[in-house]
Design a protein around this motif. Sequence first.
Motif, mmCIF file in Angstrom:
data_model
loop_
_atom_site.group_PDB
_atom_site.id
_atom_site.type_symbol
_atom_site.label_atom_id
_atom_site.label_comp_id
_atom_site.label_asym_id
_atom_site.label_seq_id
_atom_site.Cartn_x
_atom_site.Cartn_y
_atom_site.Cartn_z
ATOM 1 N N ASP A 77 0.844 -1.196 0.000
ATOM 2 C CA ASP A 77 0.000 0.000 0.000
ATOM 3 C C ASP A 77 0.880 1.246 0.000
ATOM 4 O O ASP A 77 1.919 1.283 0.669
ATOM 5 N N ILE A 78 0.444 2.275 -0.716
ATOM 6 C CA ILE A 78 1.079 3.591 -0.629
ATOM 7 C C ILE A 78 0.256 4.374 0.387
ATOM 8 O O ILE A 78 -0.969 4.461 0.263
ATOM 9 N N ARG A 95 5.638 3.662 0.653
ATOM 10 C CA ARG A 95 4.993 2.375 0.414
ATOM 11 C C ARG A 95 5.299 1.449 1.594
ATOM 12 O O ARG A 95 6.432 1.377 2.053
ATOM 13 N N ILE A 96 4.280 0.730 2.063
ATOM 14 C CA ILE A 96 4.506 -0.243 3.136
ATOM 15 C C ILE A 96 5.228 -1.447 2.554
ATOM 16 O O ILE A 96 4.754 -2.078 1.608
ATOM 17 N N ILE A 97 6.375 -1.756 3.143
ATOM 18 C CA ILE A 97 7.176 -2.902 2.728
ATOM 19 C C ILE A 97 7.144 -3.987 3.797
ATOM 20 O O ILE A 97 6.919 -5.150 3.520
ATOM 21 N N GLY A 98 7.388 -3.583 5.039
ATOM 22 C CA GLY A 98 7.437 -4.531 6.151
ATOM 23 C C GLY A 98 6.255 -4.371 7.085
ATOM 24 O O GLY A 98 5.853 -3.262 7.410
ATOM 25 N N ILE A 118 12.440 -11.251 -1.586
ATOM 26 C CA ILE A 118 11.048 -11.000 -1.971
ATOM 27 C C ILE A 118 10.985 -10.438 -3.388
ATOM 28 O O ILE A 118 11.683 -9.488 -3.718
ATOM 29 N N ALA A 119 10.123 -11.027 -4.196
ATOM 30 C CA ALA A 119 9.869 -10.497 -5.539
ATOM 31 C C ALA A 119 8.849 -9.373 -5.423
ATOM 32 O O ALA A 119 7.830 -9.514 -4.744
ATOM 33 N N LEU A 120 9.131 -8.264 -6.074
ATOM 34 C CA LEU A 120 8.189 -7.148 -6.062
ATOM 35 C C LEU A 120 6.997 -7.476 -6.948
ATOM 36 O O LEU A 120 7.110 -8.255 -7.896
ATOM 37 N N PRO A 121 5.830 -6.879 -6.661
ATOM 38 C CA PRO A 121 4.666 -7.101 -7.527
ATOM 39 C C PRO A 121 4.993 -6.736 -8.977
ATOM 40 O O PRO A 121 5.817 -5.853 -9.246
ATOM 41 N N LYS A 122 4.336 -7.412 -9.910
ATOM 42 C CA LYS A 122 4.608 -7.272 -11.338
ATOM 43 C C LYS A 122 4.604 -5.810 -11.797
ATOM 44 O O LYS A 122 5.494 -5.376 -12.516
ATOM 45 N N LYS A 123 3.597 -5.047 -11.377
ATOM 46 C CA LYS A 123 3.475 -3.647 -11.802
ATOM 47 C C LYS A 123 4.688 -2.834 -11.349
ATOM 48 O O LYS A 123 5.187 -1.991 -12.090
ATOM 49 N N MET A 124 5.184 -3.079 -10.141
ATOM 50 C CA MET A 124 6.364 -2.367 -9.643
ATOM 51 C C MET A 124 7.599 -2.796 -10.426
ATOM 52 O O MET A 124 8.429 -1.972 -10.804
ATOM 53 N N ALA A 180 -2.152 7.732 8.391
ATOM 54 C CA ALA A 180 -3.496 8.289 8.173
ATOM 55 C C ALA A 180 -4.348 7.338 7.343
ATOM 56 O O ALA A 180 -5.424 6.943 7.765
ATOM 57 N N ASN A 181 -3.857 6.977 6.153
ATOM 58 C CA ASN A 181 -4.653 6.132 5.277
ATOM 59 C C ASN A 181 -3.854 5.762 4.041
ATOM 60 O O ASN A 181 -2.803 6.348 3.759
ATOM 61 N N LYS A 182 -4.394 4.846 3.278
ATOM 62 C CA LYS A 182 -3.889 4.522 1.952
ATOM 63 C C LYS A 182 -4.245 5.679 1.033
ATOM 64 O O LYS A 182 -5.298 6.311 1.212
ATOM 65 N N ILE A 183 -3.401 5.969 0.066
ATOM 66 C CA ILE A 183 -3.708 7.060 -0.856
ATOM 67 C C ILE A 183 -3.860 6.536 -2.274
ATOM 68 O O ILE A 183 -3.389 5.449 -2.606
ATOM 69 N N GLU A 184 -4.510 7.325 -3.084
ATOM 70 C CA GLU A 184 -4.717 7.012 -4.496
ATOM 71 C C GLU A 184 -4.244 8.184 -5.328
ATOM 72 O O GLU A 184 -4.431 9.331 -4.949
ATOM 73 N N LYS A 185 -3.642 7.891 -6.460
ATOM 74 C CA LYS A 185 -3.245 8.944 -7.403
ATOM 75 C C LYS A 185 -4.493 9.350 -8.182
ATOM 76 O O LYS A 185 -5.272 8.511 -8.601
ATOM 77 N N LYS A 186 -4.685 10.654 -8.342
ATOM 78 C CA LYS A 186 -5.861 11.159 -9.068
ATOM 79 C C LYS A 186 -5.615 11.158 -10.559
ATOM 80 O O LYS A 186 -4.564 11.243 -11.045
#
Length: 186
Positions: A77-78, A95-98, A118-124, A180-186
């Motif tokens: 999560d970012i 970004r949360i890693i651990g 650890i393999a990073l997610p495909k998109k990353m 605070a929270n997870k964020i989303e790019k607009k």
Amino acid sequence: GTGLKIAARFLAGYGGRYVSGSKMKSILALILLSLSMATTAREFTQTGDSMAPTIVHGDKIEAEIISSFFYEPKRWDIILFMNPDGKSNNLLISRIIGMPHEEIYINDKGLHINGKLIALPKKMHESNISYLPINKTVVGKYYKNRRYVTKENEYFVLGDNSYASKDSRFYGPVHRDYIANKIEKK
């Protein structure tokens, strides 16, 4: 979340009498509806390139307000969080890693959690994001690579741009109370 529990306790004793479960749900729904009508999210503008290429300088990001009461952090999560240095009120993005109760180590081969590469997610991976040890990103100072261990309610966070990010490699894990929270790019 804590805020909801506090509100429920307050409402349970409202007016010196007991409020039934269905009435409490109605009151909470009314409060949440009122809040959501006022504002459901807060918009921020990213300054700096600590999260590039995912989020670059000038990008607009959004943090939901109501959902922050119910947010449970997850790996990758970012997030938006308060600066853990205690010296400023800046809000930061990483970004949360651990997750809690993990050992994190970064070396030339990559990111290791609890001794496993650890393999990073495909998109990353497709965005060429890679996390570098601190001794590879800071020039003019000596930093020894170290293992980081998170405790209960602590999260290890990294910026996607290791060269431009001040993150948990510098200030250690971030406590849940600062998130605070997870964020989303607009």
